[in-house]
Design a protein around this motif. Structure first.
Motif, PDB file in Angstrom:
ATOM      1  N   THR A   1      47.449   2.176  34.330  1.00  0.00           N
ATOM      2  CA  THR A   1      48.685   2.938  34.106  1.00  0.00           C
ATOM      3  C   THR A   1      48.737   3.499  32.682  1.00  0.00           C
ATOM      4  OG1 THR A   1      49.788   0.831  33.594  1.00  0.00           O
ATOM      5  CG2 THR A   1      50.009   1.701  35.842  1.00  0.00           C
TER       6      THR A   1
ATOM      7  N   ARG B   1      57.314   1.982  32.983  1.00  0.00           N
ATOM      8  CA  ARG B   1      56.117   1.133  32.983  1.00  0.00           C
ATOM      9  C   ARG B   1      56.349  -0.137  32.173  1.00  0.00           C
ATOM     10  NH1 ARG B   1      52.178   0.454  29.255  1.00  0.00           N
ATOM     11  NH2 ARG B   1      50.111  -0.238  29.994  1.00  0.00           N
TER      12      ARG B   1
ATOM     13  N   LEU C   1      54.968  -0.135  40.592  1.00  0.00           N
ATOM     14  CA  LEU C   1      53.920   0.494  39.783  1.00  0.00           C
ATOM     15  C   LEU C   1      53.177   1.555  40.584  1.00  0.00           C
ATOM     16  CD1 LEU C   1      52.459  -2.626  37.908  1.00  0.00           C
ATOM     17  CD2 LEU C   1      53.797  -0.762  36.920  1.00  0.00           C
TER      18      LEU C   1
END
Length: 597
Positions: free
Chosen positions: A17, A112, A215
């Motif tokens: 990510t 995030r 996510l």
């Protein structure tokens, strides 16, 4: 070991990510640089278009009458609009992609961070529960071992006959207590084990999957947003294509509007001088002078004077030369000496017209009546000046009418203003109109004079026939023609044979009405030497000729003290150049001839 394996996968997702966020930042930077390139390109295109736009009060304004110049101007304007479309591309890239991605990056980083914070918190909780379970397990194991040792000690004490009953009872109670502690530890261990198993089940089947799903959703949104931005990146260019196409169509249309014939006709109209074409060159028989005897070549030969035609010819004598009365018979004196005496005694004079031209050109501006221009160009200039004066007169008359009406209103309604306050302005405008009308009459008179002097086609044919009739009769009537150098001074130049003929005939002392017209005529001058251009000369002024550095030219007239030398490149190109710009090499016979001028 299972929690550690899950934690390893969690770390991998964290790295992935983070790489996704860095990719969004990289793409944003790419679009930003593209936007800067579009802005810079548009600026350079605009500067280029501005650089080649016609300047005010310059020659380029006069060039706007040509179709190819107008087409070029249209191309510059379309190019300016074309640059504007690139500015639109830059603005749309900034507003639709760069700004949006910058805001989205902040949201993405915050989301995030929140998801990984929840994941770390859940991971820490399950690890803490695992540690507590291990602690309960070790305590239960220790208590069981203590209970076994206490039970064995009680059994040894009970079997030994030497031990008192009190000691046996004490060992029994100790064993019972250890068994109870082991039972409590077992119960606690069993309870905490069930709790840990439940928490572990929730962690790996509920909490962590939910975090991973968030996510995943976040990553899919990021990828989707990148795709939308890439599509927008192409659409921004596509949106301006119709306008860019119109700009290009405008350039093509302007190029197709160029008319070569119209432009060439404009050149003809611009540079048409109105001068009458010269007549045919007369034949000069120099062989007759060689056959004559010394007595027949006397300067006072009256027979040749009677045989001279009375009509006006192309090679007309200089009208301002004063003829000196010499002794008519000097047969024994050589002809060259007589020629020297004649030329030395003849003063060179300039007419007022040439002096006025020279003064006006040296001061940097032409005369008011444009007499320094050819007839056709002079007529155009005078007509333009008359039109300008008519416009000014009409403008002043409109102002006078408006003020007159205002005065009438003031007279009828004194509360609106004082009628006397308008009188000074009316008087000023009246004086201005009178002055302009006087100027208008003056220029109209000059225009009428020019139009009267300009030859018509029938006049041209008559003059050509007139010269043809005189071609075989006027052989020796030829002298230097008056010429005007760029500074306005007239010069004259003759060869030795021509000067002999001038000295044998009287010089006319009266001028005809056609003097000014024929005063500007020029004959083809003989070459008296060569010259080499030391420096380049543009030759923008009328009467001059452009030369390149190192170019070789023929000299047809030497500097007369005004700083100009007349040169010739070929039969059709000749003009004046600054004497300091060329190195002159006169021929030997030419130098001798020049001493008589």
């Amino acid at each position: 070991m299972v929690p550690l394996q899950k934690r390893d996968q969690f770390d991998n997702l964290e790295k992935h990510t983070q790489w996704g966020i860095e990719f969004v930042e990289k793409y944003t930077k790419f679009v930003k640089e593209r936007s800067e390139i579009e802005t810079s390109y548009a600026k350079q295109i605009r500067n280029l278009s501005k650089k080649y736009q016609p300047k005010k009060n310059s020659r380029e304004e006069d060039e706007s009458k040509y179709t190819f110049c107008r087409a070029f101007l249209t191309t510059l304007n379309e190019l300016n609009d074309y640059a504007g479309q690139h500015e639109v591309i830059s603005e749309n890239l900034t507003s639709q992609i760069i700004t949006e991605l910058s805001r989205y990056l902040q949201e993405l980083k915050s989301e995030r961070k929140s998801h990984f914070h929840d994941g770390r918190k859940a991971q820490q909780h399950v690890e803490s529960s695992w540690k507590q379970l291990e602690s309960c397990k070790r305590r239960f194991e220790r208590d069981c071992k203590e209970a076994d040792r206490a039970q064995q000690y009680f059994e040894r004490m009970d079997a030994d006959i030497n031990v008192t009953k009190a000691d046996v009872e004490k060992a029994r109670q100790q064993a019972q207590m250890r068994h109870q502690m082991a039972a409590d530890s077992k119960s606690e261990y069993s309870s905490y084990l069930q709790k840990f198993n439940q928490e572990q089940n929730d962690h790996y089947y509920t909490i962590i999957p939910n975090i991973f799903q968030k996510l995943q959703d976040m990553e899919e949104k990021r990828i989707e947003r990148i795709g939308v931005c890439m599509k927008t990146f192409a659409d921004v260019d596509r949106q301006v294509l119709p306008i860019v196409g119109k700009c290009l169509d405008g350039m093509t249309k302007s190029a197709e509007s160029i008319e070569p014939k119209t432009d060439s006709q404009q050149v003809v109209e611009s540079f048409k001088s109105g001068f009458e074409p010269p007549g045919e060159v007369e034949f000069e028989d120099y062989g007759q002078a060689m056959k004559r005897t010394a007595s027949e070549t006397s300067l006072s030969n009256s027979k040749e004077g009677k045989e001279r035609p009375a009509g006006k010819s192309k090679g007309k004598l200089w009208p301002f030369i004063k003829n000196k009365n010499k002794s008519p018979k000097q047969h024994k004196e050589p002809l060259s000496h007589r020629l020297n005496d004649f030329m030395a005694s003849k003063p060179k004079m300039h007419c007022l017209r040439s002096l006025r031209r020279g003064l006006s050109l040296k001061l940097g501006s032409g005369p008011e009546d444009f007499s320094h221009l050819p007839p056709e160009q002079r007529r155009k200039k005078l007509q333009g000046k008359i039109d300008e004066l008519n416009k000014d007169i009409q403008k002043d008359m409109d102002q006078r009418d408006a003020l007159t009406k205002m005065k009438d209103v003031y007279v009828k309604n004194p509360q609106m203003g004082d009628p006397a306050s308008v009188d000074p302005r009316l008087s000023e405008i009246g004086q201005s109109i009178e002055k302009l009308q006087s100027e208008l009459q003056k220029f109209e008179g000059w225009l009428a004079e020019v139009e009267e002097r300009m030859p018509s086609k029938s006049d041209t044919h008559r003059r050509s026939g007139f010269f043809e009739t005189q071609n075989n009769t006027t052989v020796s009537n030829n002298c230097a023609q008056d010429r005007e150098s760029p500074d306005g001074s007239y010069t004259e130049e003759q060869n030795s044979e021509t000067q002999v003929k001038v000295s044998t005939h009287p010089v006319p002392t009266t001028s005809t009405p056609e003097f000014d017209d024929e005063f500007d005529d020029e004959d083809t001058l003989p070459t008296i030497g060569t010259c080499k251009a030391l420096y380049p000369f543009a030759g923008h002024n009328e009467g001059t000729i452009a030369v390149a550095e190192g170019e070789l030219l023929y000299v047809i007239e030497e500097d007369k003290g005004d700083g100009w030398t007349r040169v010739r490149r070929n039969e059709d190109e000749e003009g004046y150049v600054p004497s300091s710009y060329v190195e002159v090499f006169l021929e030997t016979n030419a130098k001798g001839a020049m001493t008589y001028i």
